[in-house]
Write an enzyme that holds these catalytic residues in place. Sequence first.
Site, mmCIF file in Angstrom:
data_model
loop_
_atom_site.group_PDB
_atom_site.id
_atom_site.type_symbol
_atom_site.label_atom_id
_atom_site.label_comp_id
_atom_site.label_asym_id
_atom_site.label_seq_id
_atom_site.Cartn_x
_atom_site.Cartn_y
_atom_site.Cartn_z
ATOM 1 N N GLY A 20 32.312 82.022 27.598
ATOM 2 C CA GLY A 20 31.776 83.391 27.568
ATOM 3 C C GLY A 20 30.935 83.640 28.807
ATOM 4 N NE ARG A 80 35.533 81.965 24.557
ATOM 5 C CZ ARG A 80 34.219 81.760 24.574
ATOM 6 N NH1 ARG A 80 33.750 80.548 24.687
ATOM 7 N NH2 ARG A 80 33.381 82.778 24.466
ATOM 8 C CG ASP A 115 29.028 71.753 23.559
ATOM 9 O OD1 ASP A 115 28.915 70.720 24.225
ATOM 10 O OD2 ASP A 115 29.149 71.781 22.315
ATOM 11 C CB THR A 138 25.309 79.270 26.677
ATOM 12 O OG1 THR A 138 25.166 79.890 25.406
ATOM 13 C CG2 THR A 138 24.308 78.144 26.734
ATOM 14 C CG ASP A 140 25.751 81.640 21.840
ATOM 15 O OD1 ASP A 140 25.695 82.821 22.199
ATOM 16 O OD2 ASP A 140 26.672 81.179 21.155
ATOM 17 C CG ASP A 142 24.732 76.911 21.758
ATOM 18 O OD1 ASP A 142 24.948 77.008 22.974
ATOM 19 O OD2 ASP A 142 25.591 77.163 20.894
ATOM 20 N NE ARG A 196 31.566 79.963 19.119
ATOM 21 C CZ ARG A 196 31.900 79.719 20.378
ATOM 22 N NH1 ARG A 196 31.472 78.624 20.982
ATOM 23 N NH2 ARG A 196 32.656 80.555 21.043
#
Length: 409
Positions: A20, A80, A115, A138, A140, A142, A196
């Site tokens: 993303g 991706r 990741d 990211t 996110d 994470d 996510r």
Amino acid sequence: MEQKDKLFRGKTLAILSGGGDTPAINSSIENVRRRALLLGFKVYGIHRGWKGLLGEGDVVDLTNVPYNGCYGGTALLSSRTNPFPTKKNPEDRVPQIMENLKRYHIDTLVTIGGDDTNGAAKRLYEQEGIPVIGFPKTIDNDLRTHTMHTYKGQEIEAVLCPGFPSGALCISELTRHLRSTNESHQRIMVLEVMGRDAGWLTGSAIFGGAEIALVPEVEMTAERKERFFEVVKKRYAEKKNLIIAVSEGVRWWNDETKELGMVYASSETDEYGHKRFGGVSGVVASEISKRTGIEARAQISGYYPRSGACSAYDRRLTSALADKAMDLLLRGEYGKMPVMRQMVDAEYLEEYNTSTIDMGSIGNHPLEAVYYDEKEFTFTDAYVDFLCHVLGEPYCPSFGSVFTPVKPW
Ligand code: F6P
């Protein structure tokens, strides 16, 4: 001095971005590119992540063109694509990638990713020995970075990935803006936020004034849901309008199937096995209306936090990390990723505050328990302190005036 003594002259560094997009990828590319040019490298860009190293290859020359790092997204495009065989694509693409690295004479690769992209880079480094330096990314937030946050004398393992600061700024602003419409109708607004596996980005809605938040780390079991409705009623009674931020990946008890599950927009998976989320805010809003009788609406923030320009914090963060990436390059230390050592305000985002992590330990890092108050379904002061480093002081205005009721006379 002879030409051959010039550092890295005749060598090529290539950059790719996968997964993303975020508003900070172009800034990362610009910062790595500029430093690599100063060291004498020729700089290539690989289109669409790992996909640009398949088949004939899709590679562009970034050496002599200006690069606008303030503009969001990624001018190198993204995908991706997974180099390794998966259920969705059983073909082993590693030989094609190795062949193209040779054909294009790429000496060093910088992989900007989360990741998935950096996990694949790590495997290629370990299996094939490719000279790779990972670069975190990211919204996110994470991807484990081992960034330490000191709060009231306590050392907390936080995460700080480029892209998150810009995304968090967007979500906090969006939440703040939603307040006026929400106040006008005395509603409950359920705001869905990307995330996510982790609720870092959802927490930035709290910073923009949201009262309640649900995160993937805390499963909304049948019992928790009961408590949640009680908290909603209590908080609504105090304020007469509420904003509830919900991570897209929250695990929500389904009263009909009697199972915990996530809400997907599509059942299709990408090459890393991820399904596309979407719609949990609608489910939560309609259950709130049913259970409490209070009018509730859902709003999906979707791609908004991934859109727009790179924030000032992200500009400095990508610059500091690019300095560290060059340090790794000069030492010939591959298979590593630059990270920030300590959570700091923007002015301390400098190379001396960076560190590296071995790409072997790349993985997801959820919210630490100290950041989330499970009883009240909200983020703690420790989390607000973490985000203050990135966004400054919280600013959550409301209309403010209380009018005196008039009786007929
Ligand atoms: O890269 C992570 C992420 O931003 C997730 O939060 C989200 O689920 C996903 O990307 C959506 O990506 P896309 O729809 O672009 O494939």
